[in-house]
Enzyme design. Structure first.
Site, PDB file in Angstrom:
ATOM      1  N   SER A 166       0.702  -1.256  -0.107  1.00 19.88           N
ATOM      2  CA  SER A 166       0.145   0.009   0.075  1.00 19.88           C
ATOM      3  C   SER A 166       0.948   1.249  -0.071  1.00 19.88           C
ATOM      4  O   SER A 166       1.990   1.226   0.663  1.00 19.88           O
ATOM      5  CB  SER A 166      -0.967   0.103   1.239  1.00 19.88           C
ATOM      6  OG  SER A 166      -1.594   1.096   1.235  1.00 19.88           O
TER       7      SER A 166
ATOM      8  N   TYR B  42      -3.830  -2.723   9.121  1.00 24.61           N
ATOM      9  CA  TYR B  42      -3.659  -3.022   7.639  1.00 24.61           C
ATOM     10  C   TYR B  42      -2.362  -2.682   7.195  1.00 24.61           C
ATOM     11  O   TYR B  42      -1.623  -3.179   6.715  1.00 24.61           O
ATOM     12  CB  TYR B  42      -4.705  -2.615   6.720  1.00 24.61           C
ATOM     13  CG  TYR B  42      -4.421  -2.351   5.324  1.00 24.61           C
ATOM     14  CD1 TYR B  42      -4.658  -3.654   4.502  1.00 24.61           C
ATOM     15  CD2 TYR B  42      -4.047  -1.416   4.741  1.00 24.61           C
ATOM     16  CE1 TYR B  42      -4.382  -3.659   3.181  1.00 24.61           C
ATOM     17  CE2 TYR B  42      -3.684  -1.349   3.358  1.00 24.61           C
ATOM     18  CZ  TYR B  42      -3.807  -2.410   2.695  1.00 24.61           C
ATOM     19  OH  TYR B  42      -3.833  -2.458   1.258  1.00 24.61           O
TER      20      TYR B  42
END
Length: 288
Positions: free
Chosen positions: A174, A187
């Site tokens: 990410s 996350y």
């Protein structure tokens, strides 16, 4: 300081800049990289994984499709075969490690080895610290799918790559691993663990022609971001654009792909962490 809505657009633009520059120096095509090779893609039933599988399959690879939902995987396989490619379907819940091990064994038996692994499957949880005090299981389940599952899959498939002294592992991370992701701590931490692992594995296998590529993916318009109202009208890549980043990783085999703006942010964070924390805090408070 950028507004919440403006920042994703700048990140997307800076990724386009890096990709455009790499294409100017390109010496290979996707067909040359994957034709006749076996490519494993997790999370292949929808979104980025599905779009990447179709493009890589159409380029001549045999694509091993992994995801939980078999009907959707069958649809992807039919689409690839309709374009003249080859695909094999392996329904598997990656949270189930026994099923994961069995799937890896089947893939190796069916194809005699794997040339490229794309770690694409993942889970995102948006939950602030004050909402997480009694939800340790959020961290456990996120780490299980985003870190432990791809780690287990790599441990199963890397021996065949190392034996042939050729292979690549593409890992979808990410952009929050470069900018920070308050509110998404579970996350981002799970993706950071995977990033750190692959960085060290790269060093261990550098002389064996094994390449680990980290793709710091910006916001992509998939089901994963749908629950967050802040992202409803934000600039985002399409799944096809996300798939292009994966294909670029396979073609060019870089160590990392990510927005130029993200790389600058990571550098600033190392040099001036307190100042950058203040910027991120302001953005987070604005979002709250």
């Amino acid at each position: 300081m950028y507004g919440i809505g403006e920042l994703p657009h700048l990140i997307k633009h800076s990724l386009d800049t890096q990709v455009s520059l790499s294409r100017l120096r390109r010496r290979h095509t996707l067909d040359e990289r994957v034709a006749g090779r076996t490519v494993v893609i997790t999370g292949a039933s929808s979104g980025i994984g599905r779009a990447a599988a179709v493009r890589i399959g159409a380029a001549g690879a045999t694509v091993a499709l992994i995801a939980r939902r078999e009907p959707e995987l069958r649809e992807v396989a039919e689409q690839i075969e309709g374009l003249g490619g080859k695909a094999a379907v392996y329904p598997c819940d990656l949270n189930d490690f026994e099923a994961l091990d069995a799937t890896a064994t089947r893939i190796l038996a069916d194809h005699g080895g794997v040339d490229i692994l794309v770690n694409n499957a993942g889970r995102s949880i948006r939950r602030r610290l004050d909402e997480s005090y009694h939800r340790f299981h959020d961290y456990e389940r996120t780490m299980r799918l985003n870190y432990l599952a791809p780690t287990r899959l790599m441990l199963a498939l890397l021996p065949s790559m190392r034996e042939r002294r050729d292979g690549q592992v593409v890992t979808v991370l990410s952009v929050a691993n470069l900018f920070g992701g308050p509110g998404y701590s579970a996350y981002v931490a799970s993706k950071a663990a995977l990033d750190s692992l692959t960085a060290n594995l790269q060093v261990e296998t550098l002389t064996e022609n094994i390449r680990f590529t980290s793709v710091y993916m910006p916001l992509v318009r998939t089901q994963m971001i749908a629950p967050n109202p802040l992202y409803r009208n934000a600039a985002a890549l399409t799944p096809e654009q996300g798939a292009q980043a994966i294909c670029d990783a396979v073609i060019d085999r870089p160590r990392r792909i990510g927005p130029v703006l993200g790389r600058i942010a990571a550098l600033v964070d190392r040099v001036l962490p307190e100042r950058f924390d203040a910027v991120r805090s302001a953005r987070f408070q604005l979002g709250v």
